[in-house]
Write a protein that holds these residues in place. Structure first.
Motif, mmCIF file in Angstrom:
data_model
loop_
_atom_site.group_PDB
_atom_site.id
_atom_site.type_symbol
_atom_site.label_atom_id
_atom_site.label_comp_id
_atom_site.label_asym_id
_atom_site.label_seq_id
_atom_site.Cartn_x
_atom_site.Cartn_y
_atom_site.Cartn_z
ATOM 1 N N SER A 1 0.932 -1.055 -0.124
ATOM 2 C CA SER A 1 0.294 -0.242 0.351
ATOM 3 C C SER A 1 0.967 1.346 -0.136
ATOM 4 C CB SER A 1 -0.886 0.231 1.190
ATOM 5 O OG SER A 1 0.204 0.344 2.482
ATOM 6 N N SER A 2 -0.005 2.511 -0.223
ATOM 7 C CA SER A 2 0.521 3.342 -0.486
ATOM 8 C C SER A 2 2.322 3.675 -1.510
ATOM 9 C CB SER A 2 0.783 4.379 0.605
ATOM 10 O OG SER A 2 -0.162 4.390 1.217
ATOM 11 N N ASN A 3 2.756 3.237 -1.617
ATOM 12 C CA ASN A 3 4.178 3.003 -3.104
ATOM 13 C C ASN A 3 3.148 3.578 -4.046
ATOM 14 O OD1 ASN A 3 5.030 0.618 -1.199
ATOM 15 N ND2 ASN A 3 3.365 -0.656 -1.900
ATOM 16 N N LYS A 4 4.608 4.339 -4.846
ATOM 17 C CA LYS A 4 4.686 4.917 -5.821
ATOM 18 C C LYS A 4 5.910 4.623 -6.937
ATOM 19 C CE LYS A 4 3.710 8.845 -4.910
ATOM 20 N NZ LYS A 4 4.085 10.909 -4.143
ATOM 21 N N VAL A 5 5.802 5.395 -8.275
ATOM 22 C CA VAL A 5 6.072 5.166 -9.408
ATOM 23 C C VAL A 5 6.398 6.729 -10.153
ATOM 24 C CG1 VAL A 5 6.648 2.983 -9.735
ATOM 25 C CG2 VAL A 5 5.165 3.968 -10.994
ATOM 26 N N ALA B 1 -0.981 3.803 -17.694
ATOM 27 C CA ALA B 1 -1.497 2.692 -16.423
ATOM 28 C C ALA B 1 -1.379 1.424 -16.280
ATOM 29 C CB ALA B 1 -3.528 3.391 -16.304
ATOM 30 N N PRO B 2 -1.409 0.885 -15.318
ATOM 31 C CA PRO B 2 -2.397 0.781 -14.256
ATOM 32 C C PRO B 2 -1.925 1.457 -12.724
ATOM 33 C CG PRO B 2 -2.239 -1.086 -13.882
ATOM 34 C CD PRO B 2 -2.006 -0.877 -15.113
ATOM 35 N N GLY B 3 -2.462 1.677 -11.816
ATOM 36 C CA GLY B 3 -1.683 2.130 -10.293
ATOM 37 C C GLY B 3 -0.964 0.884 -9.855
ATOM 38 N N GLY B 4 -2.046 0.466 -9.370
ATOM 39 C CA GLY B 4 -2.374 -1.095 -8.711
ATOM 40 C C GLY B 4 -1.136 -2.067 -8.971
ATOM 41 N N VAL B 5 -2.241 -3.100 -9.434
ATOM 42 C CA VAL B 5 -1.547 -4.057 -9.817
ATOM 43 C C VAL B 5 -1.355 -4.307 -11.672
ATOM 44 C CG1 VAL B 5 -1.280 -6.983 -10.086
ATOM 45 C CG2 VAL B 5 -2.755 -5.418 -8.332
ATOM 46 N N ALA C 1 -5.252 -10.756 0.474
ATOM 47 C CA ALA C 1 -3.655 -9.170 0.247
ATOM 48 C C ALA C 1 -4.372 -8.188 0.179
ATOM 49 C CB ALA C 1 -2.957 -9.690 -0.925
ATOM 50 N N THR C 2 -3.321 -7.086 0.592
ATOM 51 C CA THR C 2 -3.931 -5.446 0.075
ATOM 52 C C THR C 2 -3.613 -4.830 -0.477
ATOM 53 O OG1 THR C 2 -5.608 -5.708 2.691
ATOM 54 C CG2 THR C 2 -5.100 -3.700 1.177
ATOM 55 N N VAL C 3 -3.971 -4.494 -1.861
ATOM 56 C CA VAL C 3 -3.246 -3.427 -2.510
ATOM 57 C C VAL C 3 -3.541 -2.250 -2.390
ATOM 58 C CG1 VAL C 3 -2.191 -3.518 -5.242
ATOM 59 C CG2 VAL C 3 -2.416 -5.909 -3.522
ATOM 60 N N ASP C 4 -3.411 -1.293 -1.732
ATOM 61 C CA ASP C 4 -4.155 -0.252 -2.430
ATOM 62 C C ASP C 4 -3.198 1.364 -2.095
ATOM 63 O OD1 ASP C 4 -6.238 -2.348 -1.390
ATOM 64 O OD2 ASP C 4 -6.866 -1.311 0.258
ATOM 65 N N ASN C 5 -3.742 2.209 -2.858
ATOM 66 C CA ASN C 5 -3.563 3.351 -2.132
ATOM 67 C C ASN C 5 -2.300 3.780 -2.685
ATOM 68 O OD1 ASN C 5 -5.599 4.463 -1.367
ATOM 69 N ND2 ASN C 5 -5.781 3.589 0.367
ATOM 70 N N ASN C 6 -1.944 2.604 -3.745
ATOM 71 C CA ASN C 6 -0.385 2.656 -4.771
ATOM 72 C C ASN C 6 -0.503 3.476 -6.238
ATOM 73 O OD1 ASN C 6 1.237 0.558 -2.929
ATOM 74 N ND2 ASN C 6 -0.988 -0.116 -3.666
ATOM 75 N N THR C 7 0.514 3.983 -6.245
ATOM 76 C CA THR C 7 0.650 5.425 -7.595
ATOM 77 C C THR C 7 1.496 5.217 -8.928
ATOM 78 O OG1 THR C 7 -0.212 6.784 -5.706
ATOM 79 C CG2 THR C 7 0.693 7.936 -7.738
ATOM 80 N N SER D 1 2.970 0.765 -12.308
ATOM 81 C CA SER D 1 2.476 0.577 -11.386
ATOM 82 C C SER D 1 2.780 0.584 -10.479
ATOM 83 C CB SER D 1 2.178 -1.320 -11.150
ATOM 84 O OG SER D 1 1.712 -1.838 -10.583
ATOM 85 N N GLY D 2 2.416 1.495 -9.450
ATOM 86 C CA GLY D 2 2.443 1.671 -8.173
ATOM 87 C C GLY D 2 3.143 0.448 -6.827
ATOM 88 N N GLY D 3 2.143 -0.340 -7.612
ATOM 89 C CA GLY D 3 1.653 -1.571 -5.899
ATOM 90 C C GLY D 3 2.677 -2.865 -6.346
ATOM 91 N N ILE D 4 1.553 -3.285 -7.521
ATOM 92 C CA ILE D 4 2.280 -4.654 -7.890
ATOM 93 C C ILE D 4 2.937 -4.178 -9.979
ATOM 94 C CG2 ILE D 4 2.865 -7.665 -8.418
ATOM 95 C CD1 ILE D 4 1.073 -6.965 -5.415
#
Length: 480
Positions: free
Chosen positions: A405-409, A443-447, A431-437, A416-419
């Protein structure tokens, strides 16, 4: 002279110094039934060092024993006793203990820093059943023309160290402070309540270098400000291992170490690494991967109740830096993070990968772990929280009851800020994959994944600009 020594011995509340014809240079000579030595402090640090060399030679020659040093005294070594070692090596299956009068306060043993002083280390222990016990000492300014700046543990020997400071030591090759050799069945070091600081290696293991089948048990200790021009700023770089070396770290803090790969720890070989209740923070790589930890070569690794925080991996645009916090490398390494936090790490590099964790082949499993606040900064960066691919061998990532969560590129073309996953098998369970940027496009920002993922429970929410939209493969149940 006699009155002075007797008064000093009483004040130190140790075994009285018996002045006989055998008393030389202020060192208590061994009796027929004892080889223990007491080395009183004088006003001359170099005289103290010479007296210590005499005492060490007597104890080793007599088959082992204890050398007792004065609290707060400085013992300065100006020349090696022989070759490139400051004190007579412990060998032949004997045990030598060096400690202080009180067993509470510290004495200092240092190599002279005068310009004419030749390079030499301080202690060497070698051979089966040979044991060196060190307690309440500072070992300073050792300078090995090969490896092991302060202490060399060779050929199946053993080092036990407690309440020690290893500082300002240097090695031309490996192990700025300590070398554990691969000869025979490997050497062993058990170190507690100690500090490794400002040591440097010209190759690998800024603080500690493990070779072959050697074993390191390090607990309640600090490894900080060490540097390696190769790998492992703390252990092989700062801690660096190869072969089947076994490394156990319990309640260890590793900070501000620097290396090419593995700012704090670099592990290459098949021996296990076990880290418990430890902190790996503010370490850095230069032109390499694993700002905190670099793991390779089919080894099994575990982190429990630990923190990998605020580390940085950097490289020029000609190279790729991966794993700001942890890099699980390309020969099938198996790494498990239990109740461990990977936070606020970063990769600074065009094409950088995995601000928190990069798994390039091998297996990474997160159990009740947290990956948060990590960053990849640079053009075409991938996976602010977690990056995986199958570059060399099949790669697996398991995220169980954990949060990314709350990771960023950031940077043009970053994804993909998350995974970010390219070709690996990824399993998300509760698993929680939330609020990544990530940047607005692409896109995307999550996965982002090239292999379909079927999460079991958990959530993928609040990521920017989308959760999974435009991922090449489907993430089942992900709503954009």
């Amino acid at each position: 002279m006699t009155t002075h020594l007797l008064r000093r011995a009483r004040a130190l509340t140790v075994a009285a110094v018996t002045l006989t014809a055998g008393t030389v240079l202020g060192v208590t000579a061994p009796s027929a039934h004892a080889v223990d030595q007491t080395v009183p402090c004088t006003a001359s640090t170099t005289t103290n060092g010479t007296n210590l060399q005499t005492a060490m030679s007597a104890v080793v020659g007599g088959g082992g024993g204890t050398i007792t040093l004065d609290d707060y005294c400085v013992y300065e070594l100006t020349v090696p006793i022989s070759g490139t070692t400051g004190l007579t090596p412990v060998s032949g299956g004997i045990t030598v203990t060096v400690t202080t009068v009180s067993g509470l306060n510290t004495a200092t043993i240092e190599r002279s820093t005068a310009g004419s002083t030749t390079p030499f280390n301080i202690f060497t222990v070698t051979g089966a059943n040979s044991v060196l016990n060190l307690s309440h000492l500072s070992l300073l300014n050792g300078s090995a023309p090969d490896s092991g700046g302060a202490v060399r543990v060779l050929a199946t020997a053993t080092l036990n160290a407690d309440h020690m400071l290893f500082a300002g030591n240097r090695a031309v090759n490996d192990g700025g402070a300590l070398l554990l050799s691969n000869a025979g069945t490997g050497s062993t070091a058990t170190i507690t309540t100690s500090t490794f600081s400002d040591n440097q290696a010209g190759a690998s293991g800024g603080a500690i270098r493990l070779q072959g089948s050697s074993t390191l048990n390090l607990s309640d200790s600090s490894v900080s400000g060490n540097r390696a021009k190769g790998n492992g700023g703390g252990i092989e770089g700062n801690i660096f291992t190869t072969g089947t070396a076994v490394t156990t770290l319990d309640s260890v803090t590793m900070t501000h170490n620097t290396a090419v790969n593995g700012g704090a720890i670099a592990m290459e070989g098949n021996g296990p690494l076990t880290v418990t209740n430890s902190t790996i923070s503010a370490n850095r790589t230069i032109e390499g991967s694993g700002g905190g930890v670099y793991l390779a070569n089919g080894r099994t690794n575990s982190f429990t109740g630990s923190h990998i925080d605020g580390n940085t991996a950097t490289a020029s645009d000609d190279n790729v830096a991966s794993g700001g916090g942890l890099f699980n490398s390309n020969f099938g390494a198996v790494t498990t993070l239990n109740t461990t936090t990977v936070a606020n790490n970063q990769v600074v590099n065009a094409n950088g990968q995995g601000g928190g964790i990069a798994g390039v082949a091998g297996t990474v499993t997160l159990n009740s772990a947290t990956v948060t606040g990590n960053l990849v900064s640079g053009r075409f960066g991938k996976g602010g929280g977690l990056y995986s691919d199958d570059t060399d061998t099949p790669s697996v990532v398991n995220v169980n009851s954990s949060s990314v969560s709350s990771n960023k590129v950031v940077g043009t073309g970053a994804v993909s800020g998350g995974i970010y996953n390219s070709g690996a098998t990824v399993a998300l369970s509760s698993a929680t994959v939330d609020n990544n940027t990530a940047p607005l496009a692409p896109a995307p920002g999550g996965v982002y994944t090239t292999v379909a993922i079927v999460p079991t429970g958990g959530s993928i929410n609040g990521n920017f600009p989308t959760n999974c939209l435009l991922s090449p493969a489907m993430v089942t149940g992900c709503v954009n």
